[in-house]
Design a protein around this motif. Structure first.
Motif, PDB file in Angstrom:
ATOM      1  N   ASP A  11      40.528  46.848  36.605  1.00  0.00           N
ATOM      2  CA  ASP A  11      39.837  45.770  37.320  1.00  0.00           C
ATOM      3  C   ASP A  11      38.763  46.322  38.243  1.00  0.00           C
ATOM      4  O   ASP A  11      37.647  45.803  38.301  1.00  0.00           O
ATOM      5  CB  ASP A  11      40.821  44.929  38.128  1.00  0.00           C
ATOM      6  CG  ASP A  11      41.714  44.066  37.252  1.00  0.00           C
ATOM      7  OD1 ASP A  11      41.381  43.870  36.063  1.00  0.00           O
ATOM      8  OD2 ASP A  11      42.753  43.591  37.755  1.00  0.00           O
ATOM      9  N   LYS A  12      39.087  47.396  38.958  1.00  0.00           N
ATOM     10  CA  LYS A  12      38.126  47.978  39.891  1.00  0.00           C
ATOM     11  C   LYS A  12      36.937  48.579  39.153  1.00  0.00           C
ATOM     12  O   LYS A  12      35.793  48.411  39.576  1.00  0.00           O
ATOM     13  CB  LYS A  12      38.811  49.033  40.772  1.00  0.00           C
ATOM     14  CG  LYS A  12      37.983  49.404  41.950  1.00  0.00           C
ATOM     15  CD  LYS A  12      37.730  48.180  42.811  1.00  0.00           C
ATOM     16  CE  LYS A  12      36.880  48.499  43.995  1.00  0.00           C
ATOM     17  NZ  LYS A  12      36.507  47.322  44.771  1.00  0.00           N
ATOM     18  N   GLN A  15      34.716  45.837  38.095  1.00  0.00           N
ATOM     19  CA  GLN A  15      33.957  45.327  39.242  1.00  0.00           C
ATOM     20  C   GLN A  15      32.760  46.221  39.542  1.00  0.00           C
ATOM     21  O   GLN A  15      31.651  45.734  39.804  1.00  0.00           O
ATOM     22  CB  GLN A  15      34.837  45.245  40.484  1.00  0.00           C
ATOM     23  CG  GLN A  15      35.802  44.106  40.504  1.00  0.00           C
ATOM     24  CD  GLN A  15      36.675  44.140  41.758  1.00  0.00           C
ATOM     25  OE1 GLN A  15      36.545  45.015  42.612  1.00  0.00           O
ATOM     26  NE2 GLN A  15      37.588  43.186  41.851  1.00  0.00           N
ATOM     27  N   ALA A  18      30.149  45.634  36.865  1.00  0.00           N
ATOM     28  CA  ALA A  18      29.445  44.365  37.064  1.00  0.00           C
ATOM     29  C   ALA A  18      28.428  44.461  38.198  1.00  0.00           C
ATOM     30  O   ALA A  18      27.306  43.958  38.080  1.00  0.00           O
ATOM     31  CB  ALA A  18      30.452  43.249  37.340  1.00  0.00           C
ATOM     32  N   SER A  19      28.807  45.124  39.292  1.00  0.00           N
ATOM     33  CA  SER A  19      27.874  45.243  40.419  1.00  0.00           C
ATOM     34  C   SER A  19      26.670  46.118  40.049  1.00  0.00           C
ATOM     35  O   SER A  19      25.549  45.847  40.481  1.00  0.00           O
ATOM     36  CB  SER A  19      28.578  45.785  41.658  1.00  0.00           C
ATOM     37  OG  SER A  19      28.915  47.136  41.494  1.00  0.00           O
TER      38      SER A  19
END
Length: 90
Positions: A11-12, A15, A18-19
């Motif tokens: 998940d991290k 993230q 995506a950023s």
């Protein structure tokens, strides 16, 4: 415990990916440190992932994240197993 680390780490990493895709980083080295920090927090799960920073025009523009299923099998089998070695002959 291993599966919780896997999900949290994945998940991290997603993230971070995506950023970077929204706003590429001009400092790829800082992105690599950020990834290393999260990999270091999940020592059992870090062996399963292979993470590569995608560079475009010298900027970190995303991540290439690969999972190795064979390593996942091994990590599940080896989790909680310890080998003690000694030089005592008695």
């Amino acid at each position: 415990m291993l599966h919780a680390q896997l999900h949290r780490l994945e998940d991290k990493l997603l993230q971070i990916d995506a950023s970077l895709r929204k706003k590429p980083s001009t400092r790829p080295d800082l992105t690599e440190r950020r990834i290393g920090k999260w990999l270091g927090r999940s020592t059992a799960a870090e062996k399963i992932f292979e993470v590569k920073v995608i560079l475009e025009k010298g900027q970190a523009a995303g991540l290439e994240i690969k999972k190795d299923p064979s390593k996942l099998d091994w990590a599940g089998t080896a989790q909680g197993a310890y080998l003690l070695r000694t030089n005592c002959t008695e």
